[in-house]
Design a protein around this motif. Structure first.
Motif, PDB file in Angstrom:
ATOM      1  N   GLN A 140     -24.211 -18.318  16.120  1.00  0.00           N
ATOM      2  CA  GLN A 140     -24.314 -17.039  15.427  1.00  0.00           C
ATOM      3  C   GLN A 140     -24.797 -17.201  13.984  1.00  0.00           C
ATOM      4  OE1 GLN A 140     -20.403 -15.335  15.772  1.00  0.00           O
ATOM      5  NE2 GLN A 140     -20.574 -14.976  17.969  1.00  0.00           N
ATOM      6  N   TYR A 141     -24.269 -18.203  13.279  1.00  0.00           N
ATOM      7  CA  TYR A 141     -24.583 -18.365  11.862  1.00  0.00           C
ATOM      8  C   TYR A 141     -25.832 -19.215  11.615  1.00  0.00           C
ATOM      9  CZ  TYR A 141     -20.039 -16.297  10.825  1.00  0.00           C
ATOM     10  OH  TYR A 141     -18.985 -15.439  10.721  1.00  0.00           O
ATOM     11  N   GLY A 142     -26.239 -19.978  12.601  1.00  0.00           N
ATOM     12  CA  GLY A 142     -27.467 -20.751  12.468  1.00  0.00           C
ATOM     13  C   GLY A 142     -27.428 -21.724  11.304  1.00  0.00           C
ATOM     14  N   ARG A 143     -28.441 -21.646  10.445  1.00  0.00           N
ATOM     15  CA  ARG A 143     -28.551 -22.585   9.325  1.00  0.00           C
ATOM     16  C   ARG A 143     -27.421 -22.452   8.311  1.00  0.00           C
ATOM     17  NH1 ARG A 143     -35.056 -22.504   7.825  1.00  0.00           N
ATOM     18  NH2 ARG A 143     -35.797 -23.341   9.839  1.00  0.00           N
ATOM     19  N   ALA A 144     -26.777 -21.298   8.265  1.00  0.00           N
ATOM     20  CA  ALA A 144     -25.681 -21.094   7.306  1.00  0.00           C
ATOM     21  C   ALA A 144     -24.362 -21.708   7.774  1.00  0.00           C
ATOM     22  CB  ALA A 144     -25.486 -19.604   7.046  1.00  0.00           C
ATOM     23  N   TRP A 145     -24.345 -22.210   9.026  1.00  0.00           N
ATOM     24  CA  TRP A 145     -23.095 -22.701   9.585  1.00  0.00           C
ATOM     25  C   TRP A 145     -22.540 -23.887   8.806  1.00  0.00           C
ATOM     26  CZ3 TRP A 145     -18.965 -21.462  11.815  1.00  0.00           C
ATOM     27  CH2 TRP A 145     -18.165 -22.374  12.491  1.00  0.00           C
ATOM     28  N   TRP A 146     -23.380 -24.714   8.196  1.00  0.00           N
ATOM     29  CA  TRP A 146     -22.890 -25.919   7.518  1.00  0.00           C
ATOM     30  C   TRP A 146     -21.910 -25.567   6.403  1.00  0.00           C
ATOM     31  CZ3 TRP A 146     -23.339 -27.172   2.368  1.00  0.00           C
ATOM     32  CH2 TRP A 146     -24.228 -26.424   1.610  1.00  0.00           C
ATOM     33  N   TRP A 147     -22.138 -24.424   5.708  1.00  0.00           N
ATOM     34  CA  TRP A 147     -21.190 -24.045   4.659  1.00  0.00           C
ATOM     35  C   TRP A 147     -20.195 -22.981   5.125  1.00  0.00           C
ATOM     36  CZ3 TRP A 147     -20.994 -19.010   2.907  1.00  0.00           C
ATOM     37  CH2 TRP A 147     -22.107 -18.198   3.149  1.00  0.00           C
ATOM     38  N   MET A 148     -20.596 -22.122   6.061  1.00  0.00           N
ATOM     39  CA  MET A 148     -19.673 -21.125   6.596  1.00  0.00           C
ATOM     40  C   MET A 148     -18.523 -21.787   7.344  1.00  0.00           C
ATOM     41  SD  MET A 148     -20.193 -17.906   5.959  1.00  0.00           S
ATOM     42  CE  MET A 148     -19.229 -17.207   7.285  1.00  0.00           C
ATOM     43  N   SER A 149     -18.785 -22.953   7.957  1.00  0.00           N
ATOM     44  CA  SER A 149     -17.749 -23.646   8.710  1.00  0.00           C
ATOM     45  C   SER A 149     -16.567 -24.047   7.835  1.00  0.00           C
ATOM     46  CB  SER A 149     -18.331 -24.887   9.406  1.00  0.00           C
ATOM     47  OG  SER A 149     -18.909 -25.774   8.460  1.00  0.00           O
ATOM     48  N   PHE A 150     -16.821 -24.265   6.539  1.00  0.00           N
ATOM     49  CA  PHE A 150     -15.722 -24.626   5.631  1.00  0.00           C
ATOM     50  C   PHE A 150     -14.663 -23.525   5.609  1.00  0.00           C
ATOM     51  CE2 PHE A 150     -13.722 -24.415   1.430  1.00  0.00           C
ATOM     52  CZ  PHE A 150     -13.171 -25.684   1.348  1.00  0.00           C
ATOM     53  N   PHE A 151     -15.106 -22.275   5.603  1.00  0.00           N
ATOM     54  CA  PHE A 151     -14.192 -21.135   5.537  1.00  0.00           C
ATOM     55  C   PHE A 151     -13.675 -20.753   6.926  1.00  0.00           C
ATOM     56  CE2 PHE A 151     -17.147 -20.862   2.001  1.00  0.00           C
ATOM     57  CZ  PHE A 151     -16.288 -20.759   0.923  1.00  0.00           C
ATOM     58  N   ALA A 152     -14.590 -20.711   7.904  1.00  0.00           N
ATOM     59  CA  ALA A 152     -14.225 -20.239   9.238  1.00  0.00           C
ATOM     60  C   ALA A 152     -13.350 -21.219  10.002  1.00  0.00           C
ATOM     61  CB  ALA A 152     -15.489 -19.941  10.048  1.00  0.00           C
ATOM     62  N   VAL A 153     -13.593 -22.528   9.811  1.00  0.00           N
ATOM     63  CA  VAL A 153     -12.877 -23.540  10.585  1.00  0.00           C
ATOM     64  C   VAL A 153     -11.698 -24.130   9.815  1.00  0.00           C
ATOM     65  CG1 VAL A 153     -13.086 -25.766  11.776  1.00  0.00           C
ATOM     66  CG2 VAL A 153     -14.969 -24.117  11.871  1.00  0.00           C
ATOM     67  N   TYR A 154     -11.889 -24.388   8.511  1.00  0.00           N
ATOM     68  CA  TYR A 154     -10.906 -25.185   7.785  1.00  0.00           C
ATOM     69  C   TYR A 154     -10.016 -24.386   6.837  1.00  0.00           C
ATOM     70  CZ  TYR A 154     -13.624 -28.875   9.847  1.00  0.00           C
ATOM     71  OH  TYR A 154     -14.238 -29.676  10.761  1.00  0.00           O
ATOM     72  N   LEU A 155     -10.591 -23.619   5.929  1.00  0.00           N
ATOM     73  CA  LEU A 155      -9.760 -22.877   4.982  1.00  0.00           C
ATOM     74  C   LEU A 155      -8.864 -21.879   5.706  1.00  0.00           C
ATOM     75  CD1 LEU A 155      -9.405 -22.971   1.929  1.00  0.00           C
ATOM     76  CD2 LEU A 155     -10.935 -20.992   1.750  1.00  0.00           C
ATOM     77  N   SER A 156      -9.381 -21.263   6.754  1.00  0.00           N
ATOM     78  CA  SER A 156      -8.564 -20.333   7.543  1.00  0.00           C
ATOM     79  C   SER A 156      -7.407 -21.066   8.227  1.00  0.00           C
ATOM     80  CB  SER A 156      -9.422 -19.630   8.590  1.00  0.00           C
ATOM     81  OG  SER A 156      -9.988 -20.567   9.494  1.00  0.00           O
TER      82      SER A 156
END
Length: 329
Positions: A140-156
């Protein structure tokens, strides 16, 4: 095989920064340093900082390098144990001996069960795959996933794990003696562990059997409706939630009712995950019809008696029956 060994080594080494730092400031010294004094005075803040640097940042970097965020799934079963022993061994800790010992025993049993289930589900391979929800978000996030994953996977995950483990901190912040509600909390935790174990084992057998049937070209079973799954569509989720709510009862009993925020948020999030899982099930053509019927008959979480499914109304049959009644009257 080489990838599995590499992932196993990574999994063993990643918690070392937190462990080394913790042992450095709890080591008894005659002249404590300013850092160790500050850490001793702020147990919850230190726990969050260790999580931020060791899990959020380090796991995130490793996940991006491997293009696989599998580590957080494995450590979901380990981090609560680490937090419990951190709170228990902290210089500021005070606790009733019985309550602390029971909490330690229960948490280790919970962790062993969940770790066993995780590794069994992954075919006893380390880092075989990442959670399907992360894989979908990657697309879904494509190229933005590398930084979005920090919030979606870990900080949450930090919010969830620190929140639901707060009762472990409460247990080690008071010497209030063991009481009747502690017994209730213990029984709830044990019931949750047992229910989740049997539900996951039944599901594993179902999946394994279907895989064998598929290999030999035979028809697979569309929906799991045996054992606990006959009375709940997600008995494993129910057991897991019962464990966390039972743990909260320890905190409530010793005067920390505000810690309800942890299991409440976790339950709400798992409710959303339940919706995602069921949407995924009905999208699969080979099981959509059977699963929709299963949804109508079976409770979502709490095990309960099955609902009878009404037969479709047949106007023609109804008219014939009415005619027969009239002719016989």
């Amino acid at each position: 095989m080489a990838a599995g060994v590499k992932n196993m080594v990574i999994a063993i080494l990643v918690p070392l920064p937190s462990l080394l730092f913790f042992f450095s400031f709890v080591r008894p010294t005659t002249t404590p340093s300013p850092v160790s004094s500050w850490c001793a005075a702020h147990p919850l803040l230190v726990a969050n900082l260790l999580f931020l640097f060791n899990v959020d940042l380090l796991f995130w970097l490793i996940g991006n390098l491997l293009s696989n965020h599998w580590l957080i799934d494995l450590y979901w079963t380990v981090i609560p144990v680490m937090l419990l022993h951190y709170y228990r061994a902290h210089p500021a800790a005070v606790a009733d001996t019985a309550r602390s010992a029971v909490a330690v025993a229960l948490t280790w049993v919970w962790s062993a069960r969940l770790t066993h289930n995780y590794l069994r589900r992954e075919g006893w391979q380390w880092g075989k795959r990442e959670d399907w929800r992360f894989a979908e978000m990657r697309g879904q996030y494509g190229r933005a996933w590398w930084w979005m994953s920090f919030f979606a996977v870990y900080l949450s995950q930090q919010v969830f794990l620190i929140g639901i483990c707060l009762p472990m901190y409460a247990i080690h912040s008071t010497t209030q003696p063991w009481g009747a509600w502690d017994v209730v909390a213990t029984m709830a935790c044990l019931a949750g562990i047992v229910i989740a174990h049997f539900a996951d084992t039944q599901l594993h057998r179902f999946v394994t059997t279907n895989e064998k049937l598929k290999k030999v070209g035979e028809a697979t079973v569309a929906t799991m409706e045996a054992g606990l799954w006959r009375y709940s569509r997600h008995p494993n989720y129910f057991g897991e939630q019962l464990w966390w709510w039972g743990l909260y009862l320890f905190a409530w009993n010793i005067g920390q009712p505000w810690m309800v925020v942890g299991p409440l948020v976790n339950s709400l999030c798992l409710g959303y995950v339940t919706v995602l899982v069921e949407r995924r099930m009905v999208k699969q053509e080979h099981r959509a019809e059977a699963y929709k019927l299963y949804q109508k008959r079976t409770s979502v979480w709490i095990p309960w008696f099955r609902k009878p499914v009404p037969q479709p109304y047949n106007h023609k049959d109804s008219s014939n029956q009415n005619s027969l009644k009239i002719s016989h009257s």
